[in-house]
Design an enzyme around this catalytic site. Structure first.
Site, PDB file in Angstrom:
ATOM      1  N   HIS A 120      11.638  -7.645   5.365  1.00 24.78           N
ATOM      2  CA  HIS A 120      11.624  -6.189   5.356  1.00 24.78           C
ATOM      3  C   HIS A 120      10.916  -5.637   6.589  1.00 24.78           C
ATOM      4  CE1 HIS A 120      10.033  -2.203   3.629  1.00 24.78           C
ATOM      5  NE2 HIS A 120      11.263  -2.037   4.056  1.00 24.78           N
ATOM      6  N   VAL A 131       6.367  -7.107   9.528  1.00 24.86           N
ATOM      7  CA  VAL A 131       7.569  -7.486   8.802  1.00 24.86           C
ATOM      8  C   VAL A 131       7.114  -8.276   7.570  1.00 24.86           C
ATOM      9  CG1 VAL A 131       7.924  -9.632  10.128  1.00 24.86           C
ATOM     10  CG2 VAL A 131       9.853  -8.550   8.954  1.00 24.86           C
ATOM     11  N   GLU A 132       7.704  -7.943   6.423  1.00 26.95           N
ATOM     12  CA  GLU A 132       7.342  -8.605   5.181  1.00 26.95           C
ATOM     13  C   GLU A 132       8.307  -9.754   4.900  1.00 26.95           C
ATOM     14  OE1 GLU A 132       5.436  -5.089   2.474  1.00 26.95           O
ATOM     15  OE2 GLU A 132       7.617  -5.057   2.724  1.00 26.95           O
ATOM     16  N   VAL A 133       7.767 -10.932   4.635  1.00 27.92           N
ATOM     17  CA  VAL A 133       8.553 -12.094   4.225  1.00 27.92           C
ATOM     18  C   VAL A 133       8.344 -12.235   2.715  1.00 27.92           C
ATOM     19  CG1 VAL A 133       8.906 -14.569   4.465  1.00 27.92           C
ATOM     20  CG2 VAL A 133       8.303 -13.193   6.481  1.00 27.92           C
ATOM     21  N   ALA A 170       3.768  -3.395   1.517  1.00 27.94           N
ATOM     22  CA  ALA A 170       3.432  -2.196   2.287  1.00 27.94           C
ATOM     23  C   ALA A 170       3.977  -0.924   1.647  1.00 27.94           C
ATOM     24  CB  ALA A 170       3.934  -2.333   3.723  1.00 27.94           C
TER      25      ALA A 170
END
Length: 300
Positions: A120, A131-133, A170
C-alpha cells in the site's frame, strides 16, 4: 497512482510494464514518468518503463512482482487476481495497492494466496516514502521479507503489517485523527482552517522528526499518560462519518475533483495548490534524505 508506483520501481532500477487500457491515459504516462524521474536525477531510467493496453500484451517472462492499482472495488480486484493466476509466473509476488480491503478478502478462493501481499502506497506514491507490506492470513512471510527488501532498494520506507485489519496501519492512525478532527468541526470547536493549522504547524510538524511513540520518550511518558486519562473519555468514538463529511458527499462536493469540497477549487487554484503541495513534499524528502534508504544511481 499506478504511474507513480512505476516511478518508484524504476527508481530502484527495475524494468516496469504499466497496463493501462485507456488510450488517453497511456499517452500521458510517458511524459509524467520522465518528468518525475528527472526531478529525482534519474531521467535515464524512464526508458525502463513500458506501457501496454492489456495483460495479454505483457512479456511475463522474468516478472518477479505485480502491483495492482485498479479501482477500489473488491469484486474488480478479485477478478483481476484470478486473471493474474493465469498470466504471472509461479514465483512472482502478487501485490495489491488497496487502501482498505484486507488482502485475505482479495485472495479468497485463489490458489495464489500464499504469494499475495498488500503493498500500500500513499499519494503521491513517488513523493511519500512510506509503503505498507501487509500479510494476509495465508501470505508467505518469506515473500514479505523479500518485498520489504525490494522496496528499500527503491528508496521507500517499508513497514510490515502483521495482521490484515481494514485500513492496515497508517490509514487506521490517520482516520483515528480524522474522526476527532471532524468531530471538533461538527461541534463548532474549531474551523476547518484552524484544524489544519493545528496539525500542520503543531504536533504534525514534530512528526517529521519523531512519531507518536518516540515523541513520548522525548516529552515524558507520564505527562502523556496523564493527559490521556483526562482526554480519552471525551474523545469521539462515533462509528459513522462526521456530518461535515456526509453533507458534502450528499451535495457532490467531493474536493478538487469536483471543484469544491471544504474549499472552492477553480482550475487555476487547484493547479497552484498541487504545485505547492508537491514542492513542500519534495522539501520534506530533502530534509529526511539522510534517514531514507539509498537508491543506486550508478547508471542514472
Amino acid at each position: 497512482m499506478g504511474a507513480d508506483v512505476a516511478v518508484v520501481l524504476a527508481r530502484g532500477g527495475a524494468s516496469v510494464t504499466i497496463v493501462e487500457p485507456a488510450a488517453a491515459q497511456r499517452e500521458r504516462i510517458a511524459p509524467h514518468v520522465r518528468a518525475e524521474l528527472a526531478a529525482a536525477g534519474l531521467e535515464r531510467r524512464a526508458a525502463r518503463i513500458a506501457t501496454v493496453a492489456a495483460l495479454a500484451e505483457v512479456d511475463w517472462a522474468g516478472t518477479v512482482l505485480v502491483v495492482e492499482c485498479i479501482t477500489e472495488r473488491l469484486d474488480a480486484k478479485q477478478a483481476l487476481f484470478a486473471e493474474l493466476e493465469r498470466h504471472a509466473p509461479a514465483g512472482a509476488v502478487l501485490a495489491s495497492n488497496s487502501s482498505s480491503f484486507p488482502i485475505g478478502a482479495i485472495a479468497e478462493g485463489l490458489e495464489t494466496a500464499a504469494r499475495m501481499l498488500g503493498l500500500h502506497f500513499f499519494m503521491p506514491a513517488h513523493l511519500v516514502p512510506l509503503v505498507e507490506v501487509v500479510l494476509g492470513p495465508r501470505s508467505d512471510a518469506a515473500r514479505a521479507d523479500w518485498l520489504s527488501d525490494f522496496m528499500r532498494g527503491c528508496g521507500s520506507v517499508p513497514v510490515r503489517v502483521k495482521k490484515d485489519k481494514p485500513g492496515f496501519l497508517a490509514n487506521r492512525l490517520q482516520h483515528a485523527l480524522s474522526r476527532e478532527a471532524f468531530a471538533l468541526i461538527d461541534e463548532g470547536v474549531a474551523s476547518p482552517e484552524d484544524v489544519d493549522a493545528a496539525v500542520r504547524f503543531g504536533f504534525g510538524f514534530r512528526y517529521l522528526a519523531a512519531g507518536p511513540v518516540l515523541q513520548r520518550d522525548h516529552a515524558g511518558i507520564e505527562v502523556h499518560c496523564a493527559a490521556a486519562a483526562t482526554m480519552y473519555p471525551t474523545l469521539s468514538n462515533t462509528t459513522e462519518p462526521a456530518r461535515a463529511l456526509r453533507e458534502r458527499v450528499e451535495r457532490g462536493d467531493l474536493g478538487m475533483k469536483t471543484g469544491r469540497g471544504f474549499f472552492d477549487w477553480p482550475e487555476e487554484k487547484r493547479r497552484a495548490e498541487r504545485a505547492r503541495y508537491d514542492a513542500l513534499l519534495r522539501q520534506g524528502l530533502a530534509l529526511l534524505a539522510g534517514e531514507l534508504p539509498p537508491v543506486d544511481r550508478s547508471d542514472a
